[in-house]
Scaffold this motif. Structure first.
Motif, PDB file in Angstrom:
ATOM      1  N   PHE A 169     -10.934   6.973  -0.236  1.00 37.64           N
ATOM      2  CA  PHE A 169      -9.614   6.400  -0.457  1.00 37.64           C
ATOM      3  C   PHE A 169      -8.808   7.288  -1.398  1.00 37.64           C
ATOM      4  O   PHE A 169      -9.347   7.810  -2.380  1.00 37.64           O
TER       5      PHE A 169
ATOM      6  N   GLN B 146     -11.295  -3.121   5.556  1.00 40.59           N
ATOM      7  CA  GLN B 146      -9.899  -2.821   5.213  1.00 40.59           C
ATOM      8  C   GLN B 146      -9.822  -2.035   3.909  1.00 40.59           C
ATOM      9  O   GLN B 146     -10.827  -1.796   3.238  1.00 40.59           O
ATOM     10  N   GLY B 147      -8.606  -1.664   3.549  1.00 47.31           N
ATOM     11  CA  GLY B 147      -8.381  -0.976   2.287  1.00 47.31           C
ATOM     12  C   GLY B 147      -8.303  -1.950   1.136  1.00 47.31           C
ATOM     13  O   GLY B 147      -8.539  -3.146   1.278  1.00 47.31           O
ATOM     14  N   LEU B 148      -7.981  -1.431  -0.045  1.00 50.99           N
ATOM     15  CA  LEU B 148      -7.875  -2.264  -1.241  1.00 50.99           C
ATOM     16  C   LEU B 148      -6.459  -2.794  -1.380  1.00 50.99           C
ATOM     17  O   LEU B 148      -5.491  -2.043  -1.398  1.00 50.99           O
ATOM     18  N   GLU B 149      -6.373  -4.097  -1.515  1.00 50.04           N
ATOM     19  CA  GLU B 149      -5.092  -4.771  -1.669  1.00 50.04           C
ATOM     20  C   GLU B 149      -4.911  -5.102  -3.146  1.00 50.04           C
ATOM     21  O   GLU B 149      -5.702  -5.855  -3.723  1.00 50.04           O
TER      22      GLU B 149
ATOM     23  N   PHE C  50      -3.832   1.855  -3.647  1.00 48.10           N
ATOM     24  CA  PHE C  50      -4.771   2.505  -2.739  1.00 48.10           C
ATOM     25  C   PHE C  50      -4.285   2.496  -1.301  1.00 48.10           C
ATOM     26  O   PHE C  50      -3.553   1.603  -0.879  1.00 48.10           O
ATOM     27  N   GLY C  51      -4.743   3.485  -0.553  1.00 43.06           N
ATOM     28  CA  GLY C  51      -4.531   3.517   0.884  1.00 43.06           C
ATOM     29  C   GLY C  51      -5.631   2.766   1.595  1.00 43.06           C
ATOM     30  O   GLY C  51      -6.473   2.112   0.979  1.00 43.06           O
ATOM     31  N   LYS C  52      -5.626   2.871   2.929  1.00 45.90           N
ATOM     32  CA  LYS C  52      -6.569   2.116   3.742  1.00 45.90           C
ATOM     33  C   LYS C  52      -7.896   2.832   3.923  1.00 45.90           C
ATOM     34  O   LYS C  52      -8.862   2.238   4.385  1.00 45.90           O
TER      35      LYS C  52
ATOM     36  N   TYR D 239      -8.404  -6.169  -7.334  1.00 45.76           N
ATOM     37  CA  TYR D 239      -8.074  -5.845  -5.951  1.00 45.76           C
ATOM     38  C   TYR D 239      -8.860  -6.781  -5.032  1.00 45.76           C
ATOM     39  O   TYR D 239      -9.917  -7.293  -5.394  1.00 45.76           O
TER      40      TYR D 239
ATOM     41  N   GLN E 270       0.847  -1.174   0.000  1.00 44.23           N
ATOM     42  CA  GLN E 270       0.000   0.000   0.000  1.00 44.23           C
ATOM     43  C   GLN E 270       0.879   1.219   0.000  1.00 44.23           C
ATOM     44  O   GLN E 270       1.817   1.352   0.773  1.00 44.23           O
TER      45      GLN E 270
END
Lengths: 112, 115
Positions: free
Chosen positions: A88, B41-44, A102-104, B35, A2
Motif C-alpha cells: 500500500f 479492500q484497502g484501508l478506510e 492509504f490506497g487500495k 482505520y 482514499q
C-alpha cells in the motif's frame, strides 16, 4: 476518502524477477510512504520519501516520487517468495492535519 | 509494550449490540489513527488523534461510530447498534509527531464479525 490509487491491483511474478507497483495521488503532500501487509492484519512500514526527494533506496527496494505527475513507484528487485504480500502507498497531505491516507493496494504473488 | 497493542484480536457480536475496541499505542506517540479494512479492500480512514483531541473525524461512517483517547495513551473505538456491514478488521496505528513526517506503527487489528 482514499488519496492513493495503486496499480496494478494484482501482480504475479517468478522468484528473481523485479516487481514494480505504481501509486497515484491527488493533492499536495508532505511525504509518501509504502507499507506491506501480510495475511490481512497489521501493516509494516517499508520506506518514506519526502516531497523534496525524487528517489530513495532501502535494500532491495527503490522508490521514486514525481510530484509534478503526483505519482510514485515501488520497485522490488530480485523478488523472493517471502515478498508475497499486499503493498500500500500512503500519503501525508501538506495541508490540514497529518493524517495518513492509504490506497487500495497491490497484491503481489511471487512464485518459487 | 514494544508495539501497538489492540484488543480483542477477534470479536463476534450479534447485530444490534454495541462493541468497544481498544488500542494501546506505543508510549510517547502523540498521533493515533483508526482505520477499517473490509475483506480484500484497502484501508478506510476513520479518525485521527493528536494527543487526546481529534482534529479529523471525517472518516467516521455514521453517528453509530465514536472514538476517544485518554491523553496520549489508550484509545477506544465504539460502534453502537452494530450492523453486518460493520464486519471488518479495525486497525490502529500510532506515530510520534514530527514536522517532516514519520512512519506509522500498526497493531495487528481487531477482526469484528457481526452475525
Amino acid at each position: 476518502s482514499q488519496q492513493g490509487e495503486e496499480d496494478p491491483q494484482a501482480l504475479s511474478i517468478q522468484e528473481g524477477e523485479n516487481a514494480t507497483m505504481n501509486c497515484s495521488y491527488k493533492t499536495s503532500i508532505n511525504n509518501l510512504q509504502w507499507y506491506r501487509q501480510n495475511s490481512g492484519r497489521g501493516l509494516v512500514h517499508l520506506i518514506l520519501i519526502r516531497s523534496n526527494e525524487r528517489e530513495k533506496h532501502s535494500g532491495r527496494l527503490r522508490v521514486t516520487l514525481d510530484t509534478s505527475k503526483k505519482s510514485s513507484s515501488l520497485l522490488i528487485t530480485a523478488s523472493r517468495a517471502a515478498d508475497t504480500a499486499s503493498y500500500f502507498c500512503a500519503t501525508e497531505e501538506s495541508s490540514g492535519y497529518s493524517t495518513l491516507t492509504f490506497g487500495k493496494g497491490t497484491m503481489l504473488l511471487v512464485s518459487p | 509494550g514494544a508495539g501497538v497493542s489492540q484488543s480483542p484480536s477477534n470479536k463476534v457480536t450479534e447485530k444490534g449490540k454495541d462493541v468497544e475496541l481498544r488500542c494501546d499505542p506505543i508510549s510517547g506517540h502523540t498521533a493515533l489513527y483508526w482505520y477499517r479494512q473490509r475483506l480484500g479492500q484497502g484501508l478506510e480512514f476513520l479518525i485521527y488523534f493528536q494527543g487526546n483531541s481529534a482534529p479529523d473525524k471525517s472518516g467516521l461512517p455514521s453517528d453509530r461510530f465514536s472514538a476517544e483517547r485518554t491523553g496520549e495513551s489508550v484509545s477506544t473505538l465504539t460502534i453502537q447498534r452494530t450492523q453486518q456491514e460493520d464486519s471488518a478488521v479495525y486497525l490502529c496505528a500510532s506515530s510520534p509527531w514530527r514536522r517532516v513526517g514519520t512512519e506509522a506503527f500498526f497493531g495487528q487489528g481487531t477482526r469484528l464479525t457481526v452475525v
